[in-house]
Scaffold this active site. Structure first.
Site, PDB file in Angstrom:
ATOM      1  N   HIS A 183      -5.671   3.689  -1.394  1.00  0.00           N
ATOM      2  CA  HIS A 183      -6.973   4.025  -0.820  1.00  0.00           C
ATOM      3  C   HIS A 183      -7.312   5.449  -1.244  1.00  0.00           C
ATOM      4  CE1 HIS A 183      -9.546   4.267   3.161  1.00  0.00           C
ATOM      5  NE2 HIS A 183     -10.221   4.610   2.080  1.00  0.00           N
ATOM      6  N   GLU A 226      -8.761   0.516  -2.495  1.00  0.00           N
ATOM      7  CA  GLU A 226      -9.582   0.521  -1.271  1.00  0.00           C
ATOM      8  C   GLU A 226     -10.486   1.744  -1.326  1.00  0.00           C
ATOM      9  OE1 GLU A 226      -6.011  -1.138   1.618  1.00  0.00           O
ATOM     10  OE2 GLU A 226      -6.869   0.842   1.941  1.00  0.00           O
ATOM     11  N   HIS A 253       1.124   6.243   1.769  1.00  0.00           N
ATOM     12  CA  HIS A 253       1.916   7.183   2.561  1.00  0.00           C
ATOM     13  C   HIS A 253       3.076   7.814   1.789  1.00  0.00           C
ATOM     14  CE1 HIS A 253      -0.778   6.666   5.759  1.00  0.00           C
ATOM     15  NE2 HIS A 253      -0.577   5.366   5.800  1.00  0.00           N
ATOM     16  N   HIS A 255      -3.537  -4.348   7.583  1.00  0.00           N
ATOM     17  CA  HIS A 255      -3.552  -3.259   8.544  1.00  0.00           C
ATOM     18  C   HIS A 255      -2.587  -3.462   9.697  1.00  0.00           C
ATOM     19  CE1 HIS A 255      -4.889   0.387  10.459  1.00  0.00           C
ATOM     20  NE2 HIS A 255      -5.347   0.684   9.272  1.00  0.00           N
ATOM     21  N   ARG A 307      -9.380   8.183  -0.507  1.00  0.00           N
ATOM     22  CA  ARG A 307     -10.287   8.606   0.571  1.00  0.00           C
ATOM     23  C   ARG A 307     -11.144   9.765   0.102  1.00  0.00           C
ATOM     24  NH1 ARG A 307      -8.428   6.475   5.852  1.00  0.00           N
ATOM     25  NH2 ARG A 307     -10.195   7.613   6.638  1.00  0.00           N
ATOM     26  N   ASN A 328       0.865  -1.182   0.000  1.00  0.00           N
ATOM     27  CA  ASN A 328       0.000   0.000   0.000  1.00  0.00           C
ATOM     28  C   ASN A 328       0.905   1.237   0.000  1.00  0.00           C
ATOM     29  OD1 ASN A 328      -1.329   2.292   1.136  1.00  0.00           O
ATOM     30  ND2 ASN A 328      -3.034   0.983   1.719  1.00  0.00           N
ATOM     31  N   GLU A 379     -10.857  -9.358   3.450  1.00  0.00           N
ATOM     32  CA  GLU A 379      -9.572  -8.953   4.031  1.00  0.00           C
ATOM     33  C   GLU A 379      -9.800  -8.804   5.528  1.00  0.00           C
ATOM     34  OE1 GLU A 379      -7.046  -6.159   1.969  1.00  0.00           O
ATOM     35  OE2 GLU A 379      -6.301  -5.361   3.864  1.00  0.00           O
ATOM     36  N   ARG A 417      -6.855  12.903   1.444  1.00  0.00           N
ATOM     37  CA  ARG A 417      -5.717  13.318   2.268  1.00  0.00           C
ATOM     38  C   ARG A 417      -4.377  12.801   1.723  1.00  0.00           C
ATOM     39  NH1 ARG A 417      -6.845   9.899   7.749  1.00  0.00           N
ATOM     40  NH2 ARG A 417      -8.847  10.922   7.520  1.00  0.00           N
ATOM     41  N   THR A 475      -7.887   3.770   8.744  1.00  0.00           N
ATOM     42  CA  THR A 475      -9.034   2.870   8.884  1.00  0.00           C
ATOM     43  C   THR A 475      -8.916   2.164  10.236  1.00  0.00           C
ATOM     44  OG1 THR A 475      -8.737   2.516   6.521  1.00  0.00           O
ATOM     45  CG2 THR A 475     -10.331   1.105   7.621  1.00  0.00           C
TER      46      THR A 475
HETATM   47  N1  PXP Z   1      -5.688  -3.009   4.239  1.00  0.00           N
HETATM   48  C1  PXP Z   1      -6.680  -2.106   4.409  1.00  0.00           C
HETATM   49  C2  PXP Z   1      -8.077  -2.529   4.114  1.00  0.00           C
HETATM   50  C3  PXP Z   1      -6.391  -0.787   4.806  1.00  0.00           C
HETATM   51  O1  PXP Z   1      -7.400   0.095   4.971  1.00  0.00           O
HETATM   52  C4  PXP Z   1      -5.054  -0.407   5.007  1.00  0.00           C
HETATM   53  C5  PXP Z   1      -4.740   1.010   5.352  1.00  0.00           C
HETATM   54  O2  PXP Z   1      -5.058   1.829   4.293  1.00  0.00           O
HETATM   55  C6  PXP Z   1      -4.052  -1.378   4.815  1.00  0.00           C
HETATM   56  C7  PXP Z   1      -4.407  -2.678   4.465  1.00  0.00           C
HETATM   57  C8  PXP Z   1      -2.618  -1.063   5.049  1.00  0.00           C
HETATM   58  O3  PXP Z   1      -2.438  -0.800   6.396  1.00  0.00           O
HETATM   59  P1  PXP Z   1      -1.059  -0.276   6.951  1.00  0.00           P
HETATM   60  O4  PXP Z   1      -0.762   0.997   6.215  1.00  0.00           O
HETATM   61  O5  PXP Z   1      -1.292  -0.099   8.401  1.00  0.00           O
HETATM   62  O6  PXP Z   1      -0.037  -1.342   6.638  1.00  0.00           O
END
Ligand code: PXP
Length: 255
Positions: free
Chosen positions: A47, A77, A14, A203, A49, A11, A162, A53, A108
Site C-alpha cells: 500500500h 493498494e 509492515h 484486513h 500511502r 502484504n 476485496e 509512512r 485502513t
Molecule cells: N487488504 C487491504 C485492502 C488493506 O488495506 C490491508 C491493510 O493494508 C490488508 C488487506 C492487509 O491487512 P492486515 O495488515 O491487517 O492483514
C-alpha cells in the site's frame, strides 16, 4: 465452475514500517518479497500511502522485479490521489486495489463508502483513468459486504471486490459472534459470482481467523499482512508464510 486453491497474498507494508522506524536500509523489502514468494505466497501486496509512512516510491519497482522474477502478481493498494495514480500508471502493477485513505487512521479502517456520491464519482474516475493508461490492469475495490454497496459497485465494473474482513477478524479473536459475518460473506459471494466479479478478502486476518473463511469456501484470494509480519518475529518470515500456505493448500474454492 472449477475448484481451485485460494490464493495467499502477503502484504509486506509492515516490513517497511520497521525500516522507516529507524530510517535505515533494513529490513529489505526485496528480501521480504523474495522470502514470501519462495515460501508459497501467490502475490505480494503493498500500500503506497499518501503520507509514505511505510512503503516508499522507490520500493515499488524494486519489489516488482521480484514478483516478475517469480511470475507472480504485484497488487498495489492505493487511495484516489492524483500523485499516487501517476506513480501507479508508470509502474503498471498487475492489480490495483482502491482503498479509502485518511491521514489520521492507524490503518485502513473499512471499505470505501461509495454510497457517498462524491466518493463514488472519485472512485469511478480513478478506475477510468487507470484503465485508460493501463489497458491490462485488473482493479479491485475494497468494500464492506453490504448488498447496497456491492450493487452500486457493479456500475464501476471492477474485476474483483476485496471484502473488508477487519470487523469479522476482531470479533473472531474476541471469541464470540463471528458467524453473522460468515452469513454476510456468503450472500456477498453469491452476488459477486452472479455478476462475474471475483471475490477477495483482506484486513485483520490471522492464521486462526482465516480458517472458517477457508472452510466456508468464501473467497478466492486473501491478503494478509500485519499478522504475518508479527508472527515472523517469533517464527521467521519464511516459516510463517510456508505454514499459512499449507493451510490454504488444504482448502478449495469454486471460481
Ligand atoms: N487488504 C487491504 C485492502 C488493506 O488495506 C490491508 C491493510 O493494508 C490488508 C488487506 C492487509 O491487512 P492486515 O495488515 O491487517 O492483514
Amino acid at each position: 465452475m472449477a475448484n481451485t486453491i485460494p490464493r495467499l497474498g502477503v502484504n509486506i507494508d509492515h516490513v517497511a514500517t520497521l525500516r522507516q522506524a529507524r530510517g535505515e536500509n533494513y529490513p529489505s523489502l526485496v528480501d521480504a518479497a523474495h522470502t514470501c514468494l519462495n515460501n508459497g505466497a501467490d502475490q505480494i501486496t503493498i500500500h503506497l500511502r499518501e503520507d509514505r509512512r511505510h512503503i516508499q516510491d522507490i520500493d515499488i519497482p524494486a519489489i516488482q522485479l521480484v514478483t516478475k522474477k517469480f511470475g507472480k502478481p504485484l497488487n498495489l493498494e492505493m487511495g484516489c490521489n492524483q500523485e499516487i495514480i501517476d506513480i501507479a500508471t508508470t509502474t503498471a502493477p498487475d492489480w490495483i486495489c482502491i482503498v479509502p485513505e485518511n491521514r489520521e487512521e492507524k490503518t485502513t479502517e473499512g471499505g470505501l463508502n461509495i454510497l457517498d456520491q462524491q466518493i463514488f464519482n472519485r472512485v469511478s474516475e480513478t478506475c477510468e483513468l487507470l484503465r485508460g493508461k493501463l489497458p491490462k490492469i485488473k482493479i479491485s475495490l475494497f468494500l464492506e459486504a453490504k448488498s447496497d454497496i456491492l450493487k452500486l459497485a457493479t456500475k464501476i465494473a471492477p474485476n474483483a471486490i476485496e471484502i473488508h474482513t477487519g470487523d469479522y477478524a476482531r470479533t473472531f479473536l474476541g471469541g464470540d459472534g463471528h458467524e453473522k459475518y460468515i452469513d454476510e460473506f456468503e450472500v456477498a459471494r453469491t452476488f459477486l459470482l452472479e455478476n462475474k466479479i471475483a471475490c477477495h478478502a483482506g484486513h485483520g486476518l490471522t492464521q486462526e481467523s482465516v480458517v472458517p473463511l477457508l472452510k466456508h469456501k468464501l473467497f478466492e484470494e486473501y491478503n494478509i499482512g500485519h499478522w504475518v509480519i508479527c508472527q515472523a518475529v517469533f517464527r521467521g518470515l519464511g516459516p510463517t508464510v510456508k505454514n499459512l500456505k499449507k493451510i490454504f493448500e488444504k482448502a478449495s474454492v469454486k471460481v
